[in-house]
Design a protein around this motif. Sequence first.
Motif, PDB file in Angstrom:
ATOM      1  N   LYS A   1      -7.780   7.728   2.278  1.00  0.00           N
ATOM      2  CA  LYS A   1      -7.982   6.434   1.622  1.00  0.00           C
ATOM      3  C   LYS A   1      -8.412   6.437   0.117  1.00  0.00           C
ATOM      4  CE  LYS A   1     -12.797   6.016   3.071  1.00  0.00           C
ATOM      5  NZ  LYS A   1     -13.984   5.054   4.040  1.00  0.00           N
ATOM      6  N   PHE A   2      -8.762   7.675  -0.212  1.00  0.00           N
ATOM      7  CA  PHE A   2      -9.281   8.028  -1.883  1.00  0.00           C
ATOM      8  C   PHE A   2      -8.248   8.675  -2.517  1.00  0.00           C
ATOM      9  CE2 PHE A   2     -13.383   7.790   0.292  1.00  0.00           C
ATOM     10  CZ  PHE A   2     -13.700   6.514  -0.194  1.00  0.00           C
ATOM     11  N   ALA A   3      -6.973   9.064  -1.642  1.00  0.00           N
ATOM     12  CA  ALA A   3      -5.827   9.630  -2.104  1.00  0.00           C
ATOM     13  C   ALA A   3      -5.428   8.796  -3.741  1.00  0.00           C
ATOM     14  CB  ALA A   3      -4.519   9.609  -1.282  1.00  0.00           C
ATOM     15  N   GLN A   4      -5.231   9.557  -4.609  1.00  0.00           N
ATOM     16  CA  GLN A   4      -4.982   8.881  -6.025  1.00  0.00           C
ATOM     17  C   GLN A   4      -3.557   8.571  -6.223  1.00  0.00           C
ATOM     18  OE1 GLN A   4      -6.286  11.053  -9.489  1.00  0.00           O
ATOM     19  NE2 GLN A   4      -6.022   9.274 -10.951  1.00  0.00           N
ATOM     20  N   ARG A   5      -2.976   7.441  -6.388  1.00  0.00           N
ATOM     21  CA  ARG A   5      -1.551   7.183  -6.435  1.00  0.00           C
ATOM     22  C   ARG A   5      -1.453   6.917  -8.083  1.00  0.00           C
ATOM     23  NH1 ARG A   5      -2.116   2.448  -2.027  1.00  0.00           N
ATOM     24  NH2 ARG A   5      -4.386   3.178  -2.377  1.00  0.00           N
ATOM     25  N   VAL A   6      -0.021   7.184  -8.415  1.00  0.00           N
ATOM     26  CA  VAL A   6       0.509   7.145  -9.641  1.00  0.00           C
ATOM     27  C   VAL A   6       0.682   5.491 -10.042  1.00  0.00           C
ATOM     28  CG1 VAL A   6       2.316   7.608 -11.376  1.00  0.00           C
ATOM     29  CG2 VAL A   6       1.488   9.544  -9.762  1.00  0.00           C
ATOM     30  N   ASN A   7       0.100   5.159 -11.095  1.00  0.00           N
ATOM     31  CA  ASN A   7       0.224   3.668 -11.709  1.00  0.00           C
ATOM     32  C   ASN A   7       1.475   3.792 -12.610  1.00  0.00           C
ATOM     33  OD1 ASN A   7       0.585   1.299 -12.850  1.00  0.00           O
ATOM     34  ND2 ASN A   7      -1.710   0.847 -12.436  1.00  0.00           N
TER      35      ASN A   7
ATOM     36  N   ARG B   1     -10.212  20.617 -16.177  1.00  0.00           N
ATOM     37  CA  ARG B   1      -9.465  19.455 -16.429  1.00  0.00           C
ATOM     38  C   ARG B   1      -9.113  19.309 -17.953  1.00  0.00           C
ATOM     39  NH1 ARG B   1     -12.341  14.335 -13.019  1.00  0.00           N
ATOM     40  NH2 ARG B   1     -11.877  15.425 -11.083  1.00  0.00           N
TER      41      ARG B   1
ATOM     42  N   ASP C   1       0.958   1.879 -16.250  1.00  0.00           N
ATOM     43  CA  ASP C   1      -0.005   2.602 -16.963  1.00  0.00           C
ATOM     44  C   ASP C   1       0.447   3.808 -17.657  1.00  0.00           C
ATOM     45  OD1 ASP C   1      -1.593   0.347 -16.640  1.00  0.00           O
ATOM     46  OD2 ASP C   1      -2.929   1.350 -15.044  1.00  0.00           O
TER      47      ASP C   1
ATOM     48  N   SER D   1       0.895  -1.329  -0.052  1.00  0.00           N
ATOM     49  CA  SER D   1      -0.038  -0.052  -0.050  1.00  0.00           C
ATOM     50  C   SER D   1       0.918   1.235  -0.058  1.00  0.00           C
ATOM     51  CB  SER D   1      -0.714   0.020   1.267  1.00  0.00           C
ATOM     52  OG  SER D   1      -0.105   0.073   2.330  1.00  0.00           O
TER      53      SER D   1
ATOM     54  N   TYR E   1      -2.963   3.985   4.421  1.00  0.00           N
ATOM     55  CA  TYR E   1      -4.131   4.961   3.835  1.00  0.00           C
ATOM     56  C   TYR E   1      -5.419   4.550   4.350  1.00  0.00           C
ATOM     57  CZ  TYR E   1      -0.854   6.367  -0.081  1.00  0.00           C
ATOM     58  OH  TYR E   1       0.103   6.797  -1.001  1.00  0.00           O
TER      59      TYR E   1
END
Length: 227
Positions: free
Chosen positions: A49-55, A155, A58, A39, A43
């Motif tokens: 817990k909804f923090a966006q992480r870089v993949n 955006r 992708d 993790s 988180y």
Amino acid sequence: MKPVSFICAGLLLLQSASGGTISGVVRAKGKDADGDASSGGNYDSKALKFAQRVNYDDMHDFVVYIKGPVAGAPLPVKVEKVRQKNATFIPHILPVMVGTVVEWPNEDDIFHNVFSKSDANRFDLDLYKKGDPPKKSPPFNKPGEVDVFCSIHARMSCVILVLENPYFATTDGKGRYTITNVPPGHYTLVAWQERLPSDTREIIVPETGDLAGVDFTLGIKNLPKIK
């Protein structure tokens, strides 16, 4: 006596036929975070817990290009196009050669605005809607990254990457790229992605044959560490 146009066309074909091809794969790799390996830390809280992480696996929109001017390179394509569809700029990344004009058609039933405050190439196309004549930005005459936005939709953004020669390529869905018709010589090859530091490789394109397997792995590296 053959017309000059046919002679010139023959010379261009001969030059293209003698050019080499550079190919390879570009990937991205992130830094390992402290804590739980699965993790990247804790988180569990409501705030995180909804923090966006870089993949990084992708990541896409890599551009590979030869740095600097190249003697005898063809002239730029006069006009490229970035569509505005579903409140999105398509494509998100557009590499172009210095001197190119970009057309910005609006395909949505709402107003959009296209502008850039980048120092190298500043412009504002004002508001316009679907059915209006597509507006064009001024020629991109200075190399560099040009960040483009819509003043209405938060955006909507894209990047015009202005380069000094036509020897560049964007990667496909698997990170593969191919640059064709490159004149023989010694070059600096650059791999670029909008949110990662670029990486470079010194290469020699041979007189005959291709240069394959020029791969890159981009990550948070080559930056000064502040302590």
